[in-house]
Scaffold this motif. Structure first.
Motif, PDB file in Angstrom:
ATOM      1  N   ARG A   1      38.116  43.859  42.938  1.00 60.31           N
ATOM      2  CA  ARG A   1      37.912  43.824  44.280  1.00 60.31           C
ATOM      3  C   ARG A   1      37.298  42.579  44.723  1.00 60.31           C
ATOM      4  NH1 ARG A   1      35.790  49.539  46.793  1.00 60.31           N
ATOM      5  NH2 ARG A   1      36.391  48.321  48.778  1.00 60.31           N
ATOM      6  N   LEU A   2      36.306  42.245  43.957  1.00 62.01           N
ATOM      7  CA  LEU A   2      35.604  40.900  44.443  1.00 62.01           C
ATOM      8  C   LEU A   2      36.449  39.893  44.178  1.00 62.01           C
ATOM      9  CD1 LEU A   2      31.710  41.942  43.224  1.00 62.01           C
ATOM     10  CD2 LEU A   2      32.697  41.379  45.633  1.00 62.01           C
TER      11      LEU A   2
ATOM     12  N   LEU B   1      38.782  39.598  47.110  1.00 63.12           N
ATOM     13  CA  LEU B   1      38.248  39.339  48.467  1.00 63.12           C
ATOM     14  C   LEU B   1      37.588  37.992  48.352  1.00 63.12           C
ATOM     15  CD1 LEU B   1      36.350  42.831  49.055  1.00 63.12           C
ATOM     16  CD2 LEU B   1      38.364  41.961  50.314  1.00 63.12           C
ATOM     17  N   PHE B   2      37.036  37.460  47.221  1.00 58.25           N
ATOM     18  CA  PHE B   2      36.071  36.157  47.072  1.00 58.25           C
ATOM     19  C   PHE B   2      37.136  34.931  46.919  1.00 58.25           C
ATOM     20  CE2 PHE B   2      32.066  38.608  47.266  1.00 58.25           C
ATOM     21  CZ  PHE B   2      31.613  37.729  47.798  1.00 58.25           C
ATOM     22  N   GLY B   3      38.248  35.363  46.455  1.00 58.65           N
ATOM     23  CA  GLY B   3      39.200  34.320  45.832  1.00 58.65           C
ATOM     24  C   GLY B   3      39.405  33.255  46.728  1.00 58.65           C
TER      25      GLY B   3
ATOM     26  N   LEU C   1      28.191  28.297  43.753  1.00 57.16           N
ATOM     27  CA  LEU C   1      27.647  29.509  43.680  1.00 57.16           C
ATOM     28  C   LEU C   1      28.510  30.666  43.328  1.00 57.16           C
ATOM     29  CD1 LEU C   1      24.509  29.561  45.961  1.00 57.16           C
ATOM     30  CD2 LEU C   1      24.641  29.219  43.491  1.00 57.16           C
ATOM     31  N   LEU C   2      29.680  30.359  44.083  1.00 58.51           N
ATOM     32  CA  LEU C   2      30.619  31.641  43.809  1.00 58.51           C
ATOM     33  C   LEU C   2      31.594  31.348  42.896  1.00 58.51           C
ATOM     34  CD1 LEU C   2      31.961  31.730  47.546  1.00 58.51           C
ATOM     35  CD2 LEU C   2      30.709  33.337  46.417  1.00 58.51           C
ATOM     36  N   LEU C   3      31.810  30.110  42.282  1.00 62.36           N
ATOM     37  CA  LEU C   3      32.434  29.944  40.936  1.00 62.36           C
ATOM     38  C   LEU C   3      31.532  30.284  39.926  1.00 62.36           C
ATOM     39  CD1 LEU C   3      34.567  28.195  39.948  1.00 62.36           C
ATOM     40  CD2 LEU C   3      33.297  26.037  39.608  1.00 62.36           C
ATOM     41  N   LEU C   4      30.291  30.079  39.858  1.00 62.97           N
ATOM     42  CA  LEU C   4      29.518  30.687  38.935  1.00 62.97           C
ATOM     43  C   LEU C   4      29.467  32.212  38.903  1.00 62.97           C
ATOM     44  CD1 LEU C   4      26.687  28.196  38.820  1.00 62.97           C
ATOM     45  CD2 LEU C   4      28.325  28.667  36.961  1.00 62.97           C
ATOM     46  N   PHE C   5      29.576  32.919  40.170  1.00 61.42           N
ATOM     47  CA  PHE C   5      29.643  34.210  40.373  1.00 61.42           C
ATOM     48  C   PHE C   5      31.103  34.858  39.695  1.00 61.42           C
ATOM     49  CE2 PHE C   5      31.234  37.747  43.371  1.00 61.42           C
ATOM     50  CZ  PHE C   5      30.274  38.790  42.752  1.00 61.42           C
ATOM     51  N   SER C   6      32.219  34.283  39.786  1.00 59.49           N
ATOM     52  CA  SER C   6      33.389  34.369  39.366  1.00 59.49           C
ATOM     53  C   SER C   6      33.299  34.455  37.816  1.00 59.49           C
ATOM     54  CB  SER C   6      34.559  33.543  39.789  1.00 59.49           C
ATOM     55  OG  SER C   6      34.529  33.629  41.395  1.00 59.49           O
ATOM     56  N   VAL C   7      32.654  33.573  37.329  1.00 58.72           N
ATOM     57  CA  VAL C   7      32.482  33.302  35.747  1.00 58.72           C
ATOM     58  C   VAL C   7      31.560  34.591  35.323  1.00 58.72           C
ATOM     59  CG1 VAL C   7      31.565  32.139  34.067  1.00 58.72           C
ATOM     60  CG2 VAL C   7      32.694  30.858  35.760  1.00 58.72           C
ATOM     61  N   GLY C   8      30.582  35.039  36.018  1.00 58.94           N
ATOM     62  CA  GLY C   8      30.092  36.144  35.707  1.00 58.94           C
ATOM     63  C   GLY C   8      30.814  37.458  35.895  1.00 58.94           C
ATOM     64  N   LEU C   9      31.670  37.307  36.586  1.00 60.58           N
ATOM     65  CA  LEU C   9      32.738  38.792  37.032  1.00 60.58           C
ATOM     66  C   LEU C   9      33.574  38.631  35.657  1.00 60.58           C
ATOM     67  CD1 LEU C   9      33.795  38.541  40.495  1.00 60.58           C
ATOM     68  CD2 LEU C   9      32.330  40.055  39.607  1.00 60.58           C
ATOM     69  N   GLU C  10      34.116  37.491  35.034  1.00 56.01           N
ATOM     70  CA  GLU C  10      35.120  37.524  34.145  1.00 56.01           C
ATOM     71  C   GLU C  10      34.464  37.998  32.883  1.00 56.01           C
ATOM     72  OE1 GLU C  10      38.134  36.722  33.794  1.00 56.01           O
ATOM     73  OE2 GLU C  10      37.900  36.776  35.905  1.00 56.01           O
TER      74      GLU C  10
ATOM     75  N   SER D   1      34.251  50.108  51.941  1.00 62.29           N
ATOM     76  CA  SER D   1      35.407  49.340  52.411  1.00 62.29           C
ATOM     77  C   SER D   1      35.408  48.123  51.767  1.00 62.29           C
ATOM     78  CB  SER D   1      35.229  49.367  54.029  1.00 62.29           C
ATOM     79  OG  SER D   1      34.193  48.577  54.478  1.00 62.29           O
ATOM     80  N   ASP D   2      36.431  47.376  51.946  1.00 63.63           N
ATOM     81  CA  ASP D   2      36.574  45.806  51.624  1.00 63.63           C
ATOM     82  C   ASP D   2      35.675  45.144  52.452  1.00 63.63           C
ATOM     83  OD1 ASP D   2      38.595  46.477  49.747  1.00 63.63           O
ATOM     84  OD2 ASP D   2      40.267  45.603  50.830  1.00 63.63           O
ATOM     85  N   GLU D   3      35.405  45.300  53.487  1.00 63.16           N
ATOM     86  CA  GLU D   3      34.605  44.364  54.435  1.00 63.16           C
ATOM     87  C   GLU D   3      33.260  44.728  53.877  1.00 63.16           C
ATOM     88  OE1 GLU D   3      33.243  43.604  58.958  1.00 63.16           O
ATOM     89  OE2 GLU D   3      34.626  45.238  58.582  1.00 63.16           O
ATOM     90  N   LEU D   4      32.900  45.970  53.524  1.00 63.02           N
ATOM     91  CA  LEU D   4      31.353  46.216  53.144  1.00 63.02           C
ATOM     92  C   LEU D   4      31.259  45.583  51.796  1.00 63.02           C
ATOM     93  CD1 LEU D   4      28.737  47.461  53.746  1.00 63.02           C
ATOM     94  CD2 LEU D   4      29.575  49.638  52.767  1.00 63.02           C
ATOM     95  N   VAL D   5      32.151  45.853  50.921  1.00 64.07           N
ATOM     96  CA  VAL D   5      32.066  45.091  49.681  1.00 64.07           C
ATOM     97  C   VAL D   5      31.856  43.708  49.490  1.00 64.07           C
ATOM     98  CG1 VAL D   5      33.470  44.854  47.432  1.00 64.07           C
ATOM     99  CG2 VAL D   5      33.346  47.023  48.405  1.00 64.07           C
TER     100      VAL D   5
END
Length: 378
Positions: free
Chosen positions: A241-242, A245-247, A58-67, A196-200
């Protein structure tokens, strides 16, 4: 001690060993994760690792969406779109192969999607690992990947297990997400600037999980929910930022995801025959002439046309999602082809991407008229 802790420790140690070996060879680590999973076979309790592999996908596909946020989707040029159309011809051709293999239309269309779509996540990661993000062929390939992901997103909505409600709900949610990203992005981005980064991080995690659950409830693909969530987040100005943070969490989850793919592949492939192997081999060859022609339409030089075609070899996340959907609907042959393609194409594509400049002639750094020509095309 909980069994998942032991399984996680063993998996992490083996993944680290595989990554260290390929690092010494200056190769990307994704093929090593698959091979480690294949080597472990049934000796690893894959179920004990959940939900980390599923979360990694899911995070992989989320990162693709970010790109591929709305800003970058809007920058696609007519030349890159023509390259995407040539590439998309693999979908009807692959569907025709499925019909010739005796599949009904749904299974044939799933097979067409599996043979068609390349892995945005794997290819983007390889391009970054090899430091080729500014090369002209990379710009064209990224545009083609945007086109592919949009086509496959529609395909997943169409071929979901509950076509009626899944199709309507998925399309409705996709339009709603698009409106939020396109129309409300500037307004909402100002609101989250002071977070903040934590909230993001926590807000992003809630968005990914909530979107996946919402799409699942409506009978659509959870992966599309995560992908569109990334598009919305990019529209809110949160891409950098994401990604930061998610990397680390994403990379850990992706490593475990491909490890489990390799570990589960042996069981699925035990009953595979010559037909599945032939379709997988045809899938690797099918797109090469189409991508060569598409790269020519995008204005690349002959040498870089070959680079672009080779870059699009790796298959990954969407192929496995389509394969899992095929397995749920009883198309075991299609699922076997998907797994074969992923297992073969990621190591092969990684090697070809790594050594293509050496084999086809040293790649020149950006700055030539060729780069300027492609840069104008987006």
């Amino acid at each position: 001690m909980h069994p998942s802790v032991e399984a996680f420790g063993l998996a992490a140690a083996l993944l680290a060993l595989g990554a260290a070996l390929v690092h010494r060879l200056r190769l990307p680590p994704l093929p090593a994760y698959l091979l480690v999973g294949l080597a472990l076979g049934g000796r690893l309790e894959v179920e004990a690792l959940e939900p980390l592999p599923s979360l990694g996908l899911l995070l992989l596909l989320f990162s693709v969406g970010l790109e591929f946020g709305p800003d970058r989707l809007g920058q696609l040029s007519h030349r890159v779109l023509r390259a995407g159309v040539w590439d998309a011809l693999a979908l009807p051709l692959g569907t025709g192969l499925g019909l010739l293999a005796g599949l009904e239309w749904r299974g044939a269309l799933l097979l067409g999607g599996i043979l068609y779509v390349s892995s945005s996540a794997v290819i983007v990661k390889l391009i970054l690992d090899l430091r080729r993000a500014t090369y002209p062929e990379s710009e064209v390939v990224l545009g083609v990947l945007v086109f592919e992901d949009l086509v496959v997103a529609a395909l997943l909505v169409l071929l979901g297990p509950e076509v009626g409600s899944g199709l309507l709900g998925g399309v409705g949610l996709a339009l709603a997400y698009w409106v939020v990203a396109r129309r409300l992005g500037p307004l909402l981005s100002r609101a989250v600037e002071g977070f903040s980064d934590e909230l993001v991080l926590l807000t992003g995690a809630a968005m990914v999980g909530g979107s996946a659950a919402l799409f699942h409830v409506l009978g659509a693909s959870e992966g599309i929910g995560a992908f569109l969530c990334g598009v919305v987040a990019a529209g809110l100005g949160l891409r950098e930022r994401l990604e930061r943070l998610f990397g680390p969490v994403r990379d850990l989850g992706v490593a475990l995801f491909f490890l489990t793919v390799g570990a589960q592949a042996l069981g699925l492939l035990q009953g595979a025959g010559w037909l599945a192997a032939s379709l997988a081999a045809l899938g690797l060859l099918l797109k090469l002439p189409l991508n060569l022609r598409g790269a020519r339409e995008a204005g690349l030089s002959p040498k870089r046309q070959h680079y672009a075609a080779l870059y699009l070899i790796p298959r990954g996340e969407f192929n496995l999602i389509l394969g899992a959907l095929a397995l749920e609907q009883g198309y075991t042959l299609v699922a076997q082809v998907a797994v074969m393609l992923v297992l073969a194409s990621i190591p092969l594509g990684s090697l070809l991407m790594r050594y293509a400049p050496d084999w086809l002639g040293r790649s020149r750094r950006p700055g030539s008229s060729e780069v300027q020509r492609v840069g104008r095309s987006g």
